[in-house]
Scaffold this active site. Structure first.
Site, PDB file in Angstrom:
ATOM      1  N   CYS A 291      41.859  16.498  35.206  1.00  0.00           N
ATOM      2  CA  CYS A 291      42.808  16.132  36.228  1.00  0.00           C
ATOM      3  C   CYS A 291      43.618  15.004  35.589  1.00  0.00           C
ATOM      4  CB  CYS A 291      42.152  15.762  37.407  1.00  0.00           C
ATOM      5  SG  CYS A 291      43.313  14.992  38.672  1.00  0.00           S
TER       6      CYS A 291
ATOM      7  N   CYS B  10      39.493  14.744  42.868  1.00  0.00           N
ATOM      8  CA  CYS B  10      40.368  14.157  43.931  1.00  0.00           C
ATOM      9  C   CYS B  10      41.170  15.548  44.168  1.00  0.00           C
ATOM     10  CB  CYS B  10      41.291  13.234  43.254  1.00  0.00           C
ATOM     11  SG  CYS B  10      42.585  14.129  42.037  1.00  0.00           S
TER      12      CYS B  10
ATOM     13  N   HIS C 214      39.685  37.604  46.264  1.00  0.00           N
ATOM     14  CA  HIS C 214      38.927  36.803  44.945  1.00  0.00           C
ATOM     15  C   HIS C 214      39.814  35.569  44.757  1.00  0.00           C
ATOM     16  CE1 HIS C 214      36.506  40.402  44.361  1.00  0.00           C
ATOM     17  NE2 HIS C 214      35.978  39.899  44.974  1.00  0.00           N
TER      18      HIS C 214
ATOM     19  N   PHE D 199      38.988  45.489  34.196  1.00  0.00           N
ATOM     20  CA  PHE D 199      37.616  45.268  33.509  1.00  0.00           C
ATOM     21  C   PHE D 199      36.918  46.594  32.881  1.00  0.00           C
ATOM     22  CE2 PHE D 199      36.186  41.061  36.048  1.00  0.00           C
ATOM     23  CZ  PHE D 199      37.174  40.115  35.046  1.00  0.00           C
ATOM     24  N   ARG D 200      37.099  47.571  33.747  1.00  0.00           N
ATOM     25  CA  ARG D 200      35.992  48.526  33.575  1.00  0.00           C
ATOM     26  C   ARG D 200      36.803  49.787  33.061  1.00  0.00           C
ATOM     27  NH1 ARG D 200      34.365  45.859  37.914  1.00  0.00           N
ATOM     28  NH2 ARG D 200      32.339  44.710  37.575  1.00  0.00           N
TER      29      ARG D 200
HETATM   30  P1  NAD Z   1      37.718  47.408  37.565  1.00  0.00           P
HETATM   31  O1  NAD Z   1      38.269  47.059  36.195  1.00  0.00           O
HETATM   32  O2  NAD Z   1      36.125  47.530  38.114  1.00  0.00           O
HETATM   33  O3  NAD Z   1      38.168  48.946  38.039  1.00  0.00           O
HETATM   34  C1  NAD Z   1      39.344  49.243  37.678  1.00  0.00           C
HETATM   35  C2  NAD Z   1      39.658  50.898  38.084  1.00  0.00           C
HETATM   36  O4  NAD Z   1      41.227  51.222  37.992  1.00  0.00           O
HETATM   37  C3  NAD Z   1      38.955  51.863  37.310  1.00  0.00           C
HETATM   38  O5  NAD Z   1      38.421  52.742  38.324  1.00  0.00           O
HETATM   39  C4  NAD Z   1      40.283  52.574  36.553  1.00  0.00           C
HETATM   40  O6  NAD Z   1      40.035  53.721  36.138  1.00  0.00           O
HETATM   41  C5  NAD Z   1      41.346  52.155  37.560  1.00  0.00           C
HETATM   42  N1  NAD Z   1      42.761  52.254  36.999  1.00  0.00           N
HETATM   43  C6  NAD Z   1      43.022  51.610  35.777  1.00  0.00           C
HETATM   44  N2  NAD Z   1      44.400  51.374  35.579  1.00  0.00           N
HETATM   45  C7  NAD Z   1      44.689  52.119  36.744  1.00  0.00           C
HETATM   46  C8  NAD Z   1      46.070  52.777  37.190  1.00  0.00           C
HETATM   47  N3  NAD Z   1      47.292  52.301  36.671  1.00  0.00           N
HETATM   48  N4  NAD Z   1      46.328  53.357  38.048  1.00  0.00           N
HETATM   49  C9  NAD Z   1      45.218  53.856  39.008  1.00  0.00           C
HETATM   50  N5  NAD Z   1      43.835  53.581  38.698  1.00  0.00           N
HETATM   51  C10 NAD Z   1      43.783  52.803  37.639  1.00  0.00           C
HETATM   52  O7  NAD Z   1      38.494  46.683  38.672  1.00  0.00           O
HETATM   53  P2  NAD Z   1      38.060  46.078  40.241  1.00  0.00           P
HETATM   54  O8  NAD Z   1      37.471  47.092  41.004  1.00  0.00           O
HETATM   55  O9  NAD Z   1      39.204  45.484  40.567  1.00  0.00           O
HETATM   56  O10 NAD Z   1      37.169  44.998  39.930  1.00  0.00           O
HETATM   57  C11 NAD Z   1      37.091  44.100  39.050  1.00  0.00           C
HETATM   58  C12 NAD Z   1      37.175  42.626  39.200  1.00  0.00           C
HETATM   59  O11 NAD Z   1      37.836  41.851  38.519  1.00  0.00           O
HETATM   60  C13 NAD Z   1      37.949  42.271  40.634  1.00  0.00           C
HETATM   61  O12 NAD Z   1      37.045  41.397  41.459  1.00  0.00           O
HETATM   62  C14 NAD Z   1      39.132  41.368  40.344  1.00  0.00           C
HETATM   63  O13 NAD Z   1      39.268  40.277  41.246  1.00  0.00           O
HETATM   64  C15 NAD Z   1      38.996  41.005  38.815  1.00  0.00           C
HETATM   65  N6  NAD Z   1      40.259  41.376  37.939  1.00  0.00           N
HETATM   66  C16 NAD Z   1      41.436  41.110  38.216  1.00  0.00           C
HETATM   67  C17 NAD Z   1      42.423  41.348  37.563  1.00  0.00           C
HETATM   68  C18 NAD Z   1      44.097  40.891  38.133  1.00  0.00           C
HETATM   69  O14 NAD Z   1      44.085  40.103  38.833  1.00  0.00           O
HETATM   70  N7  NAD Z   1      44.947  41.638  37.568  1.00  0.00           N
HETATM   71  C19 NAD Z   1      42.364  41.717  36.371  1.00  0.00           C
HETATM   72  C20 NAD Z   1      41.037  42.174  35.766  1.00  0.00           C
HETATM   73  C21 NAD Z   1      39.831  41.827  36.602  1.00  0.00           C
END
Ligand code: NAD
Length: 243
Positions: free
Chosen positions: A152, A133, A122, A34-35
């Protein structure tokens, strides 16, 4: 000793390791987080909604078409395969040292890599239930449902992914078991998470062991609490360790 040797040494002398990860664990499998600067939040999402609003319970209830459009476009990756981070953790569990993987991810890459003890804070995109259902749909069956909002095949009610949306509470059983595993750990490895999503991020506070390692592409405020901080891609870092 360089940082990789230090990490190897910590793993060698630990007996109850827990890994706590987030979306960054799956970016090397081409699932955007996400970030990061190229993460989902960086895209122009259209209309006037933020990504956080788009994955909220309010959006699911009031604007289901926008919710499912965003969800299918940005959160579902049926072709993704585990990367070196997932496979390393599965191997470490087989040696008996790794006691659990705690993840915020909704993908199933840890399971695909062979990890057994996984706490999915999550939920999982692989599980979808009819709100009428309760009929179960796996990811393939869910994606096969036609129309902008999945209904459904039995009762016609909306089918909801079993993932925790913003404004929804976590499964407290899963949370408590994850907290218990972290409480008992002697080494906590945290990787690929910005640790800003609560209450998941608060799990770090349950750790009372000696060594905490943070592996992230970018620094995060919790770095100051760690024994060892490695800035880098987690798959690359783990692939340098003894397998
Ligand atoms: P986030 O996007 O907030 O943060 C990701 C972090 O991982 C960042 O600090 C980034 O710098 C770091 N990062 C990215 N690639 C990396 C790598 N290859 N090696 C090391 N670090 C790396 O993610 P979050 O903290 O998990 O929170 C986001 C929410 O979004 C969570 O609740 C999650 O459930 C959900 N989400 C899940 C998925 C998935 O299931 N793959 C994908 C996107 C978001």
């Amino acid at each position: 000793m360089d940082k990789i040797e230090l990490l190897q040494d910590l793993i060698d002398k630990s007996h109850r390791i827990v890994f706590f990860g987030g979306a960054g664990v799956s970016t090397e499998s081409n699932i955007p987080d996400f970030r990061s600067s190229d993460g989902v939040y960086s895209h122009q999402l259209g209309r006037h909604f933020t990504a956080e609003q788009l994955v909220s319970r309010t959006m699911f209830e009031r604007y289901p078409e926008d919710f499912f459009d965003f969800y299918k476009k940005y959160l579902i990756y049926p072709e993704a395969k585990p990367n070196a981070a997932h496979t390393y953790l599965a191997t470490l569990e087989k040696t008996g040292k790794l006691k659990a993987v705690v993840t915020q991810n909704i993908d199933s890459l840890h399971e695909m890599a062979g990890s057994q003890k996984i706490f999915k804070l999550h939920g999982s995109a692989d599980r979808n239930y009819c709100l009428g259902c309760q009929r179960f749909y796996d990811l393939t069956a869910f994606l096969a449902l036609e129309g902008p909002v999945p209904h459904c095949l039995d009762c016609g009610k909306v089918v909801k992914p079993d993932v925790t949306l913003y404004e929804e509470s976590l499964d407290m059983d899963v949370f408590s078991q994850a907290a218990q595993a972290i409480r008992q750990a002697d080494l906590l490895i945290i990787g690929g998470t910005s640790l800003v999503v609560y209450p998941a991020a608060s799990l770090v506070n349950y750790f009372s062991g000696t060594n905490m390692v943070l592996i992230n592409k970018t620094s995060i405020p919790q770095d100051s609490q760690a024994t060892l901080v490695i800035e880098g891609k987690i798959g690359e870092v783990f692939s340098k360790l003894r397998q």
